[in-house]
Design a protein around this motif. Structure first.
Motif, PDB file in Angstrom:
ATOM      1  N   GLY A 150       0.958  -1.291   0.006  1.00  0.00           N
ATOM      2  CA  GLY A 150       0.025   0.047   0.030  1.00  0.00           C
ATOM      3  C   GLY A 150       0.772   1.289   0.104  1.00  0.00           C
ATOM      4  O   GLY A 150       1.472   1.784  -1.064  1.00  0.00           O
ATOM      5  N   TYR A 151       1.010   1.886   1.245  1.00  0.00           N
ATOM      6  CA  TYR A 151       1.860   3.028   1.261  1.00  0.00           C
ATOM      7  C   TYR A 151       2.553   2.979   2.702  1.00  0.00           C
ATOM      8  O   TYR A 151       2.007   2.329   3.508  1.00  0.00           O
ATOM      9  CB  TYR A 151       1.065   4.586   1.294  1.00  0.00           C
ATOM     10  N   VAL A 152       3.816   3.675   2.398  1.00  0.00           N
ATOM     11  CA  VAL A 152       4.594   3.743   3.866  1.00  0.00           C
ATOM     12  C   VAL A 152       5.046   5.304   3.795  1.00  0.00           C
ATOM     13  O   VAL A 152       5.108   5.861   3.067  1.00  0.00           O
ATOM     14  CB  VAL A 152       5.777   2.747   3.631  1.00  0.00           C
ATOM     15  N   LEU A 153       5.268   5.651   5.047  1.00  0.00           N
ATOM     16  CA  LEU A 153       5.675   6.826   5.597  1.00  0.00           C
ATOM     17  C   LEU A 153       6.786   6.966   6.097  1.00  0.00           C
ATOM     18  O   LEU A 153       7.427   6.153   6.850  1.00  0.00           O
ATOM     19  CB  LEU A 153       4.619   7.342   6.736  1.00  0.00           C
ATOM     20  N   ASN A 154       7.710   7.888   5.551  1.00  0.00           N
ATOM     21  CA  ASN A 154       8.938   7.798   5.936  1.00  0.00           C
ATOM     22  C   ASN A 154       9.334   9.563   6.201  1.00  0.00           C
ATOM     23  O   ASN A 154       8.780  10.235   5.411  1.00  0.00           O
ATOM     24  CB  ASN A 154      10.123   7.640   4.746  1.00  0.00           C
ATOM     25  N   GLY A 155      10.298   9.743   7.266  1.00  0.00           N
ATOM     26  CA  GLY A 155      10.708  10.853   7.326  1.00  0.00           C
ATOM     27  C   GLY A 155      10.755  11.323   8.820  1.00  0.00           C
ATOM     28  O   GLY A 155      10.627  10.766   9.413  1.00  0.00           O
ATOM     29  N   ARG A 156      11.114  12.799   9.013  1.00  0.00           N
ATOM     30  CA  ARG A 156      11.338  13.166  10.270  1.00  0.00           C
ATOM     31  C   ARG A 156      10.638  14.527  10.659  1.00  0.00           C
ATOM     32  O   ARG A 156      10.675  15.447   9.855  1.00  0.00           O
ATOM     33  CB  ARG A 156      12.927  13.345  10.881  1.00  0.00           C
ATOM     34  N   GLN A 157       9.705  14.593  11.392  1.00  0.00           N
ATOM     35  CA  GLN A 157       9.014  15.716  11.756  1.00  0.00           C
ATOM     36  C   GLN A 157       9.762  16.558  12.874  1.00  0.00           C
ATOM     37  O   GLN A 157       9.919  15.820  13.928  1.00  0.00           O
ATOM     38  CB  GLN A 157       7.571  15.663  12.022  1.00  0.00           C
ATOM     39  N   SER A 158      10.432  17.629  12.680  1.00  0.00           N
ATOM     40  CA  SER A 158      11.363  18.107  13.586  1.00  0.00           C
ATOM     41  C   SER A 158      10.735  18.622  14.802  1.00  0.00           C
ATOM     42  O   SER A 158      11.486  18.578  15.754  1.00  0.00           O
ATOM     43  CB  SER A 158      12.202  19.518  13.017  1.00  0.00           C
ATOM     44  N   TYR A 159       9.702  19.449  14.840  1.00  0.00           N
ATOM     45  CA  TYR A 159       8.903  19.839  15.919  1.00  0.00           C
ATOM     46  C   TYR A 159       7.461  19.618  16.163  1.00  0.00           C
ATOM     47  O   TYR A 159       6.700  20.114  14.932  1.00  0.00           O
ATOM     48  CB  TYR A 159       9.330  21.315  16.538  1.00  0.00           C
ATOM     49  N   ALA A 212       9.364  13.368  15.743  1.00  0.00           N
ATOM     50  CA  ALA A 212       8.807  12.133  15.401  1.00  0.00           C
ATOM     51  C   ALA A 212       9.620  11.544  14.227  1.00  0.00           C
ATOM     52  O   ALA A 212       9.541  12.257  13.178  1.00  0.00           O
ATOM     53  CB  ALA A 212       7.414  11.867  15.381  1.00  0.00           C
ATOM     54  N   GLU A 213      10.197  10.397  14.102  1.00  0.00           N
ATOM     55  CA  GLU A 213      10.798   9.817  13.087  1.00  0.00           C
ATOM     56  C   GLU A 213      10.043   8.734  12.559  1.00  0.00           C
ATOM     57  O   GLU A 213       9.431   7.942  13.292  1.00  0.00           O
ATOM     58  CB  GLU A 213      12.098   9.239  13.639  1.00  0.00           C
ATOM     59  N   PHE A 214       9.725   8.626  11.311  1.00  0.00           N
ATOM     60  CA  PHE A 214       9.018   7.616  10.657  1.00  0.00           C
ATOM     61  C   PHE A 214       9.586   6.829   9.583  1.00  0.00           C
ATOM     62  O   PHE A 214      10.491   7.154   8.817  1.00  0.00           O
ATOM     63  CB  PHE A 214       7.791   8.128   9.994  1.00  0.00           C
ATOM     64  N   ASP A 215      10.038   5.480   9.919  1.00  0.00           N
ATOM     65  CA  ASP A 215      10.797   4.685   9.051  1.00  0.00           C
ATOM     66  C   ASP A 215       9.856   3.344   8.486  1.00  0.00           C
ATOM     67  O   ASP A 215       9.583   2.553   9.081  1.00  0.00           O
ATOM     68  CB  ASP A 215      11.759   4.011   9.972  1.00  0.00           C
TER      69      ASP A 215
END
Length: 409
Positions: A150-159, A212-215
């Motif tokens: 399906g879909y996956v989420l990646n990245g980092r939300q800094s604040y 929040a980090e999303f891997d």
């Protein structure tokens, strides 16, 4: 608790069949009084506010905006604004935490289809979720990528506020294939989600902010609430109201801080504690400089409060108009909220700073905790500056330009 009343509004019960404004104001004042008893000590300890969230949960405030038929408190935004302001007067960080929760938990009502929004809100009320996250644009953006599942989420939300204690996160992500910005709901307990309290701010320490980090976090269809595109062909005036609705929470937060520090300084002055020399017979409560300072700060705060009340009524009217709202009407509401933001920012910064002068050298005492008001207000206004808001107001007044669609941090 404050020196100015909470946002005014018609004395009617909520249109969501909830217990009404009087009930929620009473609950907010009781909760604020509870938070105020140990606010300075809790702020100095700086621990993640799990206990404070439990207090909000026990009071019922976390479900205030969920319709009564879905198991919630049936409140409306006028009541939510009043509650945030009351809580912020006692504890600015918890006021921000609650405001963020209201905004993120309501996001489904703005972006998702009614059936999905109802399912989310029903479960949120039943399980007493606390929401955190952030929908403001950031670089680099979180990326939503298609894969075999399906879909996956990646990245980092800094604040993002509330992430350290949240049961659900609402975040902004961009589709890798189309570039369209979307609102997603993410369970922070999922594998691949890592939350870190690395913000380390000097103020608003109990707002549970962090990264929040999303891997490779899996994303389902029900996790996608809707589009955040600012294109007028996609974004209706009603959906665009999410911007002034969220920014008005910041207004109430700032006013609460200003009213809270004035109330505490007034109580300190009335009890006879003063930095004035003992040979000054009148004492602090009668000193002309003290009286003038209180007068100026009261006028400043109540003037900002009056403008905030106008903005509250405008937002309430826009929400009532629903799909009949026009872009011109939305622009007028957004500009009025921007004016309230600027006035509240000045009131918060000036009042929290000058209250220290009124109290005098004893305000340097960590035990008294007067400094927390200034640090909280200054931290919030650094994350949410108002210079660009004033520019938008001027551009609208002079050129009739519609303000840009901007979401709060």
């Amino acid at each position: 608790m404050g020196v100015a009343p909470a946002p005014s509004g018609p004395a009617v019960e909520s249109d969501e069949c909830g217990p009404g404004r009087a009930h929620w104001l009473r609950v907010a004042r009781e909760t604020a009084d509870d938070l105020a008893t140990d606010a300075a000590a809790r702020e100095q300890a700086g621990k993640p506010p799990f206990d404070e969230v439990s207090r909000l949960r026990e009071s019922g405030l976390l479900t205030l905006l969920v319709p009564a038929q879905l198991g919630g408190g049936g409140g409306d935004w006028a009541e939510a604004y009043a509650v945030v302001r009351e809580i912020a007067a006692a504890d600015g960080a918890i006021g921000q935490l609650l405001g963020c929760h209201f905004f993120m938990s309501w996001s489904a009502r703005f972006f998702a289809d009614p059936a999905l929004a109802s399912r989310l809100q029903r479960r949120s009320a039943a399980e007493q979720w606390c929401w955190g996250g952030g929908l403001a644009r950031q670089e680099p953006a979180l990326m939503l990528t298609e894969d075999t599942r399906g879909y996956v989420l990646n990245g980092r939300q800094s604040y993002a506020a509330g992430v350290l204690v949240a049961d659900r996160l609402a975040v902004r992500a961009v589709r890798a294939d189309t570039g369209e910005p979307l609102v997603l709901v993410v369970d922070p307990a999922l594998a691949g989600v890592a939350v870190d309290g690395d913000a380390d701010p000097f103020g608003q320490r109990l707002a549970a902010g962090g990264s929040a980090e999303f891997d490779a976090v899996p994303v389902t269809a029900d996790d996608v609430l809707g589009s955040l595109s600012a294109d007028e062909e996609v974004l209706s005036p009603r959906t665009a109201l999410v911007s002034p609705v969220g920014r008005l929470l910041s207004v109430q937060l700032r006013l609460g801080m200003a009213e809270g520090v004035l109330a505490e300084a007034r109580e300190y002055s009335r009890t006879g504690h003063s930095h004035w020399p003992p040979d000054r017979p009148a004492g602090a409560p009668q000193d002309p400089q003290v009286l003038t300072a209180y007068g100026e700060l009261t006028v400043l705060t109540r003037s900002a409060s009056a403008l905030a009340d106008q903005a509250c009524q405008a937002v309430r009217g826009g929400l009532a108009d629903g799909e009949d709202l026009t872009y011109e009407e939305y622009a007028e509401i957004s500009v009025l909220v921007a004016m309230a933001e600027a006035a509240a920012s000045r009131a918060a910064q000036e009042t929290t700073a000058r209250a220290l002068d009124i109290v005098g050298a004893r305000s340097a005492s960590a035990r008294l905790g007067f400094d927390r008001f200034w640090r909280n207000a200054r931290t919030h206004t650094l994350y949410e500056p108002v210079g660009h808001r004033l520019r938008d107001v001027g551009d609208y007044y002079l050129n009739g330009a519609h303000p840009p669609f901007v979401l709060p941090v």
